[in-house]
Design a protein around this motif. Structure first.
Motif, PDB file in Angstrom:
ATOM      1  N   ARG A  26       0.838  -1.203   0.000  1.00 45.63           N
ATOM      2  CA  ARG A  26       0.000   0.000   0.000  1.00 45.63           C
ATOM      3  C   ARG A  26       0.874   1.255   0.000  1.00 45.63           C
ATOM      4  NH1 ARG A  26      -3.510   0.104   4.841  1.00 45.63           N
ATOM      5  NH2 ARG A  26      -4.906   1.395   3.582  1.00 45.63           N
ATOM      6  N   THR A  27       0.334   2.349  -0.556  1.00 46.08           N
ATOM      7  CA  THR A  27       1.091   3.594  -0.608  1.00 46.08           C
ATOM      8  C   THR A  27       1.006   4.320   0.726  1.00 46.08           C
ATOM      9  OG1 THR A  27      -0.769   4.959  -1.342  1.00 46.08           O
ATOM     10  CG2 THR A  27       0.508   3.821  -3.057  1.00 46.08           C
ATOM     11  N   LEU A  28       1.926   5.250   0.921  1.00 48.86           N
ATOM     12  CA  LEU A  28       1.927   6.068   2.129  1.00 48.86           C
ATOM     13  C   LEU A  28       0.610   6.828   2.264  1.00 48.86           C
ATOM     14  CD1 LEU A  28       3.433   7.327   4.557  1.00 48.86           C
ATOM     15  CD2 LEU A  28       4.313   9.062   2.992  1.00 48.86           C
ATOM     16  N   THR A  29       0.119   7.375   1.152  1.00 47.56           N
ATOM     17  CA  THR A  29      -1.129   8.142   1.185  1.00 47.56           C
ATOM     18  C   THR A  29      -2.294   7.279   1.650  1.00 47.56           C
ATOM     19  OG1 THR A  29      -0.340   9.554  -0.615  1.00 47.56           O
ATOM     20  CG2 THR A  29      -2.708   9.538  -0.197  1.00 47.56           C
ATOM     21  N   GLU A  30      -2.347   6.026   1.168  1.00 45.15           N
ATOM     22  CA  GLU A  30      -3.420   5.124   1.576  1.00 45.15           C
ATOM     23  C   GLU A  30      -3.359   4.826   3.072  1.00 45.15           C
ATOM     24  OE1 GLU A  30      -4.051   2.484  -2.509  1.00 45.15           O
ATOM     25  OE2 GLU A  30      -2.468   1.929  -1.086  1.00 45.15           O
ATOM     26  N   VAL A  31      -2.163   4.576   3.581  1.00 45.90           N
ATOM     27  CA  VAL A  31      -2.007   4.230   4.995  1.00 45.90           C
ATOM     28  C   VAL A  31      -2.354   5.428   5.874  1.00 45.90           C
ATOM     29  CG1 VAL A  31      -0.370   3.526   6.775  1.00 45.90           C
ATOM     30  CG2 VAL A  31      -0.290   2.455   4.512  1.00 45.90           C
ATOM     31  N   VAL A  32      -1.839   6.610   5.507  1.00 43.01           N
ATOM     32  CA  VAL A  32      -2.126   7.813   6.284  1.00 43.01           C
ATOM     33  C   VAL A  32      -3.626   8.097   6.294  1.00 43.01           C
ATOM     34  CG1 VAL A  32      -1.840  10.324   6.352  1.00 43.01           C
ATOM     35  CG2 VAL A  32       0.139   8.849   5.988  1.00 43.01           C
ATOM     36  N   GLY A  33      -4.276   7.851   5.171  1.00 42.66           N
ATOM     37  CA  GLY A  33      -5.718   8.051   5.093  1.00 42.66           C
ATOM     38  C   GLY A  33      -6.476   7.185   6.089  1.00 42.66           C
ATOM     39  N   ASP A  34      -5.990   5.967   6.336  1.00 40.06           N
ATOM     40  CA  ASP A  34      -6.635   5.087   7.319  1.00 40.06           C
ATOM     41  C   ASP A  34      -6.329   5.513   8.758  1.00 40.06           C
ATOM     42  OD1 ASP A  34      -7.768   3.591   5.351  1.00 40.06           O
ATOM     43  OD2 ASP A  34      -6.385   1.898   5.501  1.00 40.06           O
ATOM     44  N   ILE A  35      -5.130   6.052   8.972  1.00 37.63           N
ATOM     45  CA  ILE A  35      -4.756   6.471  10.332  1.00 37.63           C
ATOM     46  C   ILE A  35      -5.533   7.712  10.748  1.00 37.63           C
ATOM     47  CG2 ILE A  35      -2.860   7.354  11.761  1.00 37.63           C
ATOM     48  CD1 ILE A  35      -0.955   5.614  10.132  1.00 37.63           C
ATOM     49  N   ARG A  36      -5.703   8.643   9.832  1.00 38.99           N
ATOM     50  CA  ARG A  36      -6.420   9.870  10.149  1.00 38.99           C
ATOM     51  C   ARG A  36      -7.925   9.622  10.270  1.00 38.99           C
ATOM     52  NH1 ARG A  36      -3.424  14.088   5.980  1.00 38.99           N
ATOM     53  NH2 ARG A  36      -1.623  14.540   7.293  1.00 38.99           N
ATOM     54  N   GLY A  37      -8.597  10.498  10.995  1.00 39.67           N
ATOM     55  CA  GLY A  37     -10.045  10.401  11.141  1.00 39.67           C
ATOM     56  C   GLY A  37     -10.543  11.470  12.086  1.00 39.67           C
ATOM     57  N   LYS A  38     -11.757  11.335  12.543  1.00 39.77           N
ATOM     58  CA  LYS A  38     -12.360  12.334  13.407  1.00 39.77           C
ATOM     59  C   LYS A  38     -11.742  12.297  14.807  1.00 39.77           C
ATOM     60  CE  LYS A  38     -16.883  12.455  11.116  1.00 39.77           C
ATOM     61  NZ  LYS A  38     -18.352  12.262  11.284  1.00 39.77           N
ATOM     62  N   ALA A  39     -11.552  13.491  15.375  1.00 38.05           N
ATOM     63  CA  ALA A  39     -11.039  13.592  16.741  1.00 38.05           C
ATOM     64  C   ALA A  39     -11.978  12.882  17.701  1.00 38.05           C
ATOM     65  CB  ALA A  39     -10.880  15.056  17.133  1.00 38.05           C
ATOM     66  N   GLY A  40     -11.401  12.121  18.626  1.00 39.35           N
ATOM     67  CA  GLY A  40     -12.190  11.385  19.608  1.00 39.35           C
ATOM     68  C   GLY A  40     -12.401   9.940  19.241  1.00 39.35           C
ATOM     69  N   GLU A  41     -12.257   9.602  17.945  1.00 41.40           N
ATOM     70  CA  GLU A  41     -12.385   8.213  17.521  1.00 41.40           C
ATOM     71  C   GLU A  41     -11.078   7.467  17.794  1.00 41.40           C
ATOM     72  OE1 GLU A  41     -13.501   8.287  13.446  1.00 41.40           O
ATOM     73  OE2 GLU A  41     -15.620   8.713  13.863  1.00 41.40           O
ATOM     74  N   THR A  42     -11.149   6.139  17.790  1.00 41.70           N
ATOM     75  CA  THR A  42      -9.980   5.310  18.088  1.00 41.70           C
ATOM     76  C   THR A  42      -9.507   4.577  16.841  1.00 41.70           C
ATOM     77  OG1 THR A  42     -10.702   4.975  20.379  1.00 41.70           O
ATOM     78  CG2 THR A  42      -9.103   3.399  19.499  1.00 41.70           C
ATOM     79  N   VAL A  43      -8.200   4.502  16.664  1.00 42.02           N
ATOM     80  CA  VAL A  43      -7.603   3.726  15.594  1.00 42.02           C
ATOM     81  C   VAL A  43      -6.597   2.757  16.218  1.00 42.02           C
ATOM     82  CG1 VAL A  43      -5.803   5.466  15.181  1.00 42.02           C
ATOM     83  CG2 VAL A  43      -6.358   3.805  13.396  1.00 42.02           C
TER      84      VAL A  43
END
Length: 285
Positions: A26-43
């Motif tokens: 997977r590309t860096l952009t794809e991985v970063v997209g999964d890590i990021r999200g709404k504040a307060g949510e858990t990853v």
């Protein structure tokens, strides 16, 4: 203070999966997209951490938050000593560094109004007004950034001398652009094959820390580019002792050339010489 720091992630940790999905292929952009999200949510990240000659693998759950970090953070120590940690050389680091230095020297904050700061700089006397006994500049893990910010920051620490030389080519000629300061001026001089062809002088940034103040710059293998320029320039000019581990050893800089369809080409175009001296393999403590 970041979400990653709060769960104990360290430099050198490898993120191998996000929410159970492997990062392989997977590309860096794809991985970063999964890590990021709404504040307060858990990853949930799967981490592979070096341990001796092998790696240990474990999951961590991170609560997402809006990351707002200062690029230059001040910590006062006992008996008049201070540490300023610089995380990167972005758009605000010179201003934040000046604010931290002034607070470390005087115990006061800089005025918010630009004109008031200019008026203060004209009456400020480093020897009389700065009570700082010693300073540590922590550049560990700093990947660099804007070189113009380094030039401004160095002026707050030095009375006179060469800050940096950039070496490039123009056809068969070697072009050097040298940035230096005198007690009253900031000087940019261009040389072609060793001969001066252009010289411009400007008002310099104000010196906040007086000459002779003990300064230590801390670097490690993650200190690169602009952080190497700053630490090595301090070292070459005799302003600081460098401690830690040998730095990354970048020695060169890039220019970004726009091309069609919103793309760009990033090309190595110059070699930097901190304090006017070749960097060599790295900044050596």
């Amino acid at each position: 203070g970041t979400p990653a720091a709060l769960v104990g992630l360290k430099v050198g940790d490898r993120i191998t999966a996000v929410n159970g999905r492997s990062n392989i292929g997977r590309t860096l952009t794809e991985v970063v997209g999964d890590i990021r999200g709404k504040a307060g949510e858990t990853v949930e990240l799967t981490i592979s951490r070096p341990k001796g000659t092998t790696f240990e693998t474990f999951p961590v759950k991170i609560v997402r938050a809006k990351v707002q970090t200062k690029e230059a953070s001040l910590k006062m120590l006992d008996n008049g000593y201070a540490v300023i940690s610089i995380s990167a050389f972005g758009n605000r680091v010179s201003q934040e560094f000046s604010e931290a230095l002034y607070q470390a020297c005087t115990g006061k904050t800089l005025p918010a109004d630009d004109k008031a700061v200019i008026d203060l700089a004209q009456t400020y006397n480093p020897k009389a007004d700065c009570k700082l006994k010693g300073l540590s500049i922590d550049l560990r893990g700093n990947p660099g950034g804007r070189l113009d910010q380094v030039t401004e920051m160095m002026q707050t620490l030095m009375k006179e001398g060469t800050i940096i030389s950039n070496i490039a080519r123009n056809g068969d000629s070697v072009v050097e652009v040298r940035d230096s300061v005198t007690t009253t001026r900031y000087v940019r001089e261009a040389f072609v094959d060793g001969k001066s062809v252009d010289k411009k002088e400007y008002p310099r940034m104000w010196q906040i820390v007086p000459e002779g103040t003990p300064i230590v710059a801390i670097v490690d293998s993650g200190s690169a580019s602009a952080s190497e320029i700053m630490s090595a320039s301090l070292q070459v000019n005799g302003l600081a002792t460098v401690v830690g581990q040998p730095s990354f050893g970048k020695e060169v800089g890039q220019s970004i050339i726009p091309i069609d369809f919103g793309a760009a080409l990033k090309v190595t175009t110059f070699r930097f010489q901190p304090g006017g001296k070749p960097l060599g393999v790295a900044v050596l403590p």
